[in-house]
Scaffold this active site. Structure first.
Site, PDB file in Angstrom:
ATOM      1  N   LEU A 147       0.760  -1.355  -0.044  1.00 30.63           N
ATOM      2  CA  LEU A 147       0.024  -0.084   0.082  1.00 30.63           C
ATOM      3  C   LEU A 147       0.947   1.288  -0.119  1.00 30.63           C
ATOM      4  CD1 LEU A 147      -2.588  -1.105   2.677  1.00 30.63           C
ATOM      5  CD2 LEU A 147      -3.100  -0.844   0.366  1.00 30.63           C
ATOM      6  N   HIS A 148       0.560   2.133  -1.055  1.00 36.53           N
ATOM      7  CA  HIS A 148       1.290   3.509  -1.069  1.00 36.53           C
ATOM      8  C   HIS A 148       0.447   4.674  -1.364  1.00 36.53           C
ATOM      9  CE1 HIS A 148       1.731   2.580  -5.257  1.00 36.53           C
ATOM     10  NE2 HIS A 148       2.327   3.640  -5.163  1.00 36.53           N
ATOM     11  N   ARG A 149      -0.645   4.543  -1.980  1.00 36.65           N
ATOM     12  CA  ARG A 149      -1.259   5.525  -2.456  1.00 36.65           C
ATOM     13  C   ARG A 149      -1.980   6.343  -1.524  1.00 36.65           C
ATOM     14  NH1 ARG A 149      -0.842   5.468  -7.805  1.00 36.65           N
ATOM     15  NH2 ARG A 149      -0.630   3.420  -8.845  1.00 36.65           N
TER      16      ARG A 149
END
Length: 367
Positions: free
Chosen positions: A208-210
């Protein structure tokens, strides 16, 4: 023909490696094509940059602009100022950019203002979400590109809708898959395999990075908690992106089967993906890799610029609400996840097709 190739961020490196190989092969066959590799320095963390050059056999860049850090605007400005100076000192017949990162857009603008032709690899993909920085990068880059190398018929149609003529569109496939297929025999077991006592097909991979998923601390924690709860006690391996790490560092998130680890190298990460039961992600590129490897993929986004991974491949678009995870996990656990197939031209020969088109362009210099 002198080609300047731009790389700056992790997704770029997998895409340029096979293009460089194809150029070197063409040059060895006697074609007067040369390249110069410019690393903008957009990703400057070792795991996000240097390890990829080593593992993928990418030659040392001719220059590193060291333009990383800062806000989106500061980074864009730094890349443009430094690349302008470099391109003026080292003129090219063509600047080749890949993907949709800040470096892609910034270097395209510089090249066109210096009257240099631009080729965009992975052109025409669209998410339809203008809030994504990458979507802005795609739109701007494609607005000024001369030659469009595409991964799918959907991308071709997006370009046609924007008035791009077919003689400038080259449907070639996916260079990231060139790298994936070449490197698959070299995948490397990461240390977490032994320390977490992992077994093939009996663990999950999470990335997860957004901003839509990680910038709100409470929502991020609820998302992780839901994934852990639905995992059925399967180990959840979570290589934590630096952006996500800065948020999680303020929390006490933990679970017996949740493993927060440092970002992995390309060969280690894809080893985990290849043998996972499933991947949960908000990345675009990972959905392409899971499609080719036949691994179930849940994408925590409201839109995707790679619809072929859903319509043809193993990916399902769930949105960003945790409530969507339950039905997806039920399908995963009861064995009814779709099998998927591999999209057309994702065959490991995309870069050869790109270079073949380049050397056939009559308007480019061959001295």
């Amino acid at each position: 023909m002198d080609v300047t190739i731009i790389a700056g961020a992790r997704p770029n490196f997998m895409k340029i490696a096979p293009i460089i190989d194809a150029i070197e092969q063409k040059s060895a066959e006697g074609f007067p094509i040369r390249y110069r590799l410019v690393h903008t320095g957009q990703h400057y963390d070792k795991k996000m940059s240097h390890d990829f050059f080593e593992q993928l056999g990418i030659p040392e860049p001719h220059v590193n602009l060291e333009a990383g850090g800062g806000t989106q605007a500061e980074q864009t400005a730094n890349i443009m100022v430094r690349f302008e100076k470099d391109l003026m000192e080292n003129p090219a017949d063509l600047v080749l950019v890949v993907g949709d990162v800040t470096s892609t857009m910034a270097c395209s603008i510089v090249a066109k203002k210096l009257h240099t032709r631009v080729a965009h690899v992975e052109a025409g993909i669209r998410s339809g979400d203008i809030k994504m920085p990458e979507e802005i990068n795609r739109i701007v880059t494609d607005a000024i590109t001369d030659y469009f190398f595409t991964t799918s018929e959907v991308a071709n149609e997006n370009l046609r809708k924007n008035g791009i003529s077919d003689d400038r569109i080259f449907y070639v496939g996916n260079t990231m898959i060139d790298t994936l297929l070449k490197q698959m025999p070299n995948f490397k077991k990461p240390s977490i395999w032994e320390s977490a006592a992992l077994t093939a097909g009996e663990y999950l991979v999470l990335t997860l990075h957004r901003p839509s998923n990680v910038d709100q601390e409470q929502e991020l924690l609820e998302l992780i908690d839901e994934i852990v709860k639905l995992s059925g006690e399967l180990p959840v391996i979570f290589p934590v992106h630096p952006r996500t790490a800065s948020i999680l560092s303020k929390t006490a998130v933990s679970a017996p089967n949740l493993y927060l680890i440092e970002p992995l190298s390309y060969l280690e990460f894809n080893y985990l993906v290849k043998y996972a039961k499933a991947v949960i992600t908000d990345s675009g590129g990972i959905t392409e890799e899971t499609t080719v490897m036949g691994i179930p993929c849940m994408t925590l986004r409201d839109s995707t610029e790679r619809p072929e991974t859903c319509t043809i491949g193993t990916n399902e678009l769930l949105g960003t609400k945790k409530e969507a995870l339950g039905p997806a996990f039920e399908k995963l656990h009861n064995g009814s996840w779709k099998k998927g197939a591999i999209p057309n031209l994702w065959d490991g020969k995309t870069s050869e097709r790109i270079v073949q088109h380049l050397v056939a362009l009559p308007e480019l210099s061959f001295d």
